[in-house]
Scaffold this motif. Structure first.
Motif, PDB file in Angstrom:
ATOM      1  N   LEU A  39       0.821  -1.200   0.000  1.00 13.83           N
ATOM      2  CA  LEU A  39       0.000   0.000   0.000  1.00 13.83           C
ATOM      3  C   LEU A  39       0.859   1.257   0.000  1.00 13.83           C
ATOM      4  O   LEU A  39       1.675   1.456   0.914  1.00 13.83           O
ATOM      5  N   PRO A  40       0.700   2.136  -0.988  1.00 15.67           N
ATOM      6  CA  PRO A  40       1.515   3.359  -1.060  1.00 15.67           C
ATOM      7  C   PRO A  40       0.969   4.468  -0.176  1.00 15.67           C
ATOM      8  O   PRO A  40       0.688   5.575  -0.625  1.00 15.67           O
ATOM      9  N   LEU A  41       0.799   4.177   1.108  1.00 18.97           N
ATOM     10  CA  LEU A  41       0.319   5.165   2.072  1.00 18.97           C
ATOM     11  C   LEU A  41       1.413   5.443   3.091  1.00 18.97           C
ATOM     12  O   LEU A  41       2.332   4.648   3.281  1.00 18.97           O
ATOM     13  N   GLU A  42       1.289   6.572   3.781  1.00 18.17           N
ATOM     14  CA  GLU A  42       2.267   6.944   4.804  1.00 18.17           C
ATOM     15  C   GLU A  42       2.283   5.891   5.919  1.00 18.17           C
ATOM     16  O   GLU A  42       1.228   5.416   6.355  1.00 18.17           O
ATOM     17  N   THR A  43       3.485   5.548   6.374  1.00 17.93           N
ATOM     18  CA  THR A  43       3.619   4.544   7.435  1.00 17.93           C
ATOM     19  C   THR A  43       2.879   4.971   8.693  1.00 17.93           C
ATOM     20  O   THR A  43       2.201   4.163   9.345  1.00 17.93           O
TER      21      THR A  43
END
Length: 606
Positions: free
Chosen positions: A479-483
């Protein structure tokens, strides 16, 4: 399945189907959003085709049958249509006449009250908080579940999700379904250990039939009494009451034209001018500009109104000045009336119906952004109150990202057409992200409304499922979301808790999906033009539009917004309003042959 296999022209001869289908067609996820007026046989297209074209109704029906009807059959609106048809079938049956001892006039009034998407919303609002609500929800989930093939890999995830939802709510000990369907439910509990799929399905099907019978024989007559009393008391329903009394007295009454009369010739309204290139993305941006600037105007008025309230004590001002949605209004007032508080003993930040409040002091600019985003989410539900003479000027350009959340909320109620597009484009990661966006959206009303049946078990089930499906270590890498966003979601959702990080996750997902949604709209435009105007260039040079375009855009923005609100209420992602005078006004204004539920909303609003 029977709806999907029926000819489109034949389906539209049923005014009840046309009403539900109109609500579906005007959801903001789609590019082309037509409206059908069955009384005149006229179609209104939006965006319009160039005026020099003479579009064919047969081509439009072929396009609808291939590119809209399959999605409608997967939507919650279709499930409510099927339930509505079953209730109407019972109403017209000899069994009902014998069991309930009602006359043809009673049958006529009940049909007027329950027909169409608004009628079903009224019925659901009436049974809200009772065993009837649980029986209806169980029937709808079971109807969807029994239509799935659990051996099909593409349907298995949805099948298991529905099974788990049933077990967490309606198949728990003490639920209304288990209590009222005791004999059959006992067989189902034993059948959990039976490997035969057909046996489990047969038992569920029998429970569904029992639930439907209880709805028809108990809750439907109670709803009729409620409607009869409401029509007698509500001034706007007096013409309806007079017609009912005339039918009841057996006076000479001439039936309005029915199916025995020649049906009007189906035709498409011709465009009055050349609106420019056929591009639904650009058209949606113009619509959203009105929604957004109208919303900003509302926020300014709210601030002024609040200031006047503080300076002049007394009764709160009338909300009619703003034409606001009641849920949204209540939520904003809650936010303004609860000052920041640093106490850790505050209850979780759950708002009232339809809203979210944030009682704790926000610690960072990121969290401040989250609060602003939540307020924006609430404010996006406001009605536009500006008169047509004072519509906001379209000064600021609108980007697709601005209206994408609006469109995705429509997609949840529309059979997920954008998801199907992503799958066709072989975009598994983006499809996974879209599923997460929708699962978060469906989690919100469950966690924010503690009055729901078994809400404690359901929110824990949904929170854990979201974490296991999307947020475990082997999943988060994709998932290319902020950690920080992913970790914060996990920490709250694993406990079944609300978190404002839900909104920031949805915002990050929208940024990833934005360009793909533009491709989806372009693809929708191409397929529409292939049927309606073969050889037409989608990107032909722009020509100045008509002066009346802004007035029409105002109406269109309201039409789509009303369609979305109505669909969300039936889908379960928006809290049902209680029975109020507004529902009686809508009943009085609703004519299924003149635009039905959507047109009634528009007349009441405008």
């Amino acid at each position: 399945a029977s709806i999907a296999s029926t000819d489109m022209g034949l389906l539209l001869q049923d005014d009840v189907f046309a009403d539900f289908f109109n609500t579906f067609l005007n959801l903001p996820v789609f590019g082309q959003t037509p409206l059908y007026i069955s009384g005149t046989g006229r179609w209104y297209l939006w965006p319009e085709l160039p005026s020099h074209l003479d579009p064919s109704p047969a081509a439009l029906l072929a396009w609808l049958e291939k590119h809209r009807l399959p999605h409608f059959c997967k939507s919650s609106l279709c499930l409510h249509l099927v339930l509505c048809q079953k209730l109407l079938g019972f109403t017209r049956s000899g069994e009902a006449a014998e069991l309930l001892n009602w006359q043809s006039a009673d049958q006529w009034l009940l049909e007027r009250c329950i027909s169409g998407s608004h009628g079903m919303r009224h019925f659901c609002a009436f049974v809200r908080g009772t065993a009837g609500e649980e029986l209806i929800d169980f029937w709808l989930i079971t109807e969807r579940l029994l239509g799935l093939d659990e051996s099909d890999g593409s349907q298995r995830d949805l099948f298991l999700s529905l099974v788990h939802r049933l077990r967490a709510t309606h198949l728990r000990e003490g639920s209304s379904v288990i209590t009222l369907c005791t004999t059959i439910a006992g067989s189902l509990l034993k059948a959990r250990h039976i490997q035969s799929i057909s046996t489990r399905r047969d038992i569920l099907s029998k429970m569904q039939e029992q639930a439907l019978f209880l709805i028809q024989s108990y809750w439907l007559p109670k709803f009729f009494v409620h409607c009869k009393m409401g029509v007698e008391e509500e001034e706007s329903c007096q013409p309806l009451l007079q017609e009912y009394q005339e039918r009841l007295s057996g006076a000479c009454w001439q039936e309005p034209p029915g199916l025995s009369e020649p049906l009007p010739t189906m035709h498409i309204k011709r465009s009055q001018g050349m609106p420019g290139p056929y591009c639904s993305q650009k058209a949606k941006a113009e619509i959203w500009a009105l929604v957004k600037e109208g919303r900003d105007t509302q926020e300014l008025k709210m601030a002024t109104f609040q200031e006047k309230r503080e300076k002049q004590p007394g009764p709160a001002g009338s909300t009619e000045e703003f034409c606001l949605d009641k849920d949204a209004l209540g939520s904003i007032h809650q936010q303004s009336e609860h000052p920041a508080n640093t106490s850790s003993a505050n209850p979780p930040p759950f708002g009232g119906r339809g809203g979210v409040t944030f009682p704790g002091r926000l610690q960072s600019s990121a969290e401040q952004d989250l609060e602003n985003h939540c307020k924006e989410k609430v404010l996006s539900d406001l009605f536009l109150s500006a008169s047509l003479a004072r519509l906001p000027s379209l000064k600021k350009p609108v980007k697709t990202l601005d209206f994408l959340p609006w469109a995705l909320r429509g997609e949840a109620c529309a059979g997920r057409p954008f998801r199907e597009f992503l799958q066709r484009q072989n975009r598994p990661m983006e499809t996974h992200l879209l599923d997460l966006w929708h699962d978060l959206e469906e989690f919100l009303p469950v966690v924010l409304d503690s009055n729901r049946e078994n809400s404690f078990f359901l929110r824990h089930l949904m929170g854990e499922r979201i974490c296991k499906t999307y947020l475990e270590e082997d999943s988060t890498e994709k998932l290319p979301l902020e950690t920080r966003t992913l970790v914060s979601l996990w920490n709250h959702l694993i406990c079944g808790e609300f978190s404002p990080w839900i909104f920031t996750a949805q915002k990050e997902i929208c940024k990833v999906l934005c360009s793909l949604y533009e491709e989806f709209l372009a693809d929708d435009d191409r397929t529409f033009l292939q049927f309606m105007a073969p050889g037409m260039d989608v990107t032909m040079p722009e020509v100045p539009g008509r002066a009346a375009a802004r007035r029409e855009h105002f109406h269109l923005s309201q039409r789509m917004n009303q369609s979305l609100k109505l669909s969300q209420a039936l889908h379960g992602t928006r809290s049902l309003e209680g029975v109020s005078s507004k529902l009686w006004h809508l009943l009085a204004a609703r004519d299924l042959q003149k635009g039905g539920s959507i047109q009634a909303e528009m007349e009441l609003l405008l």
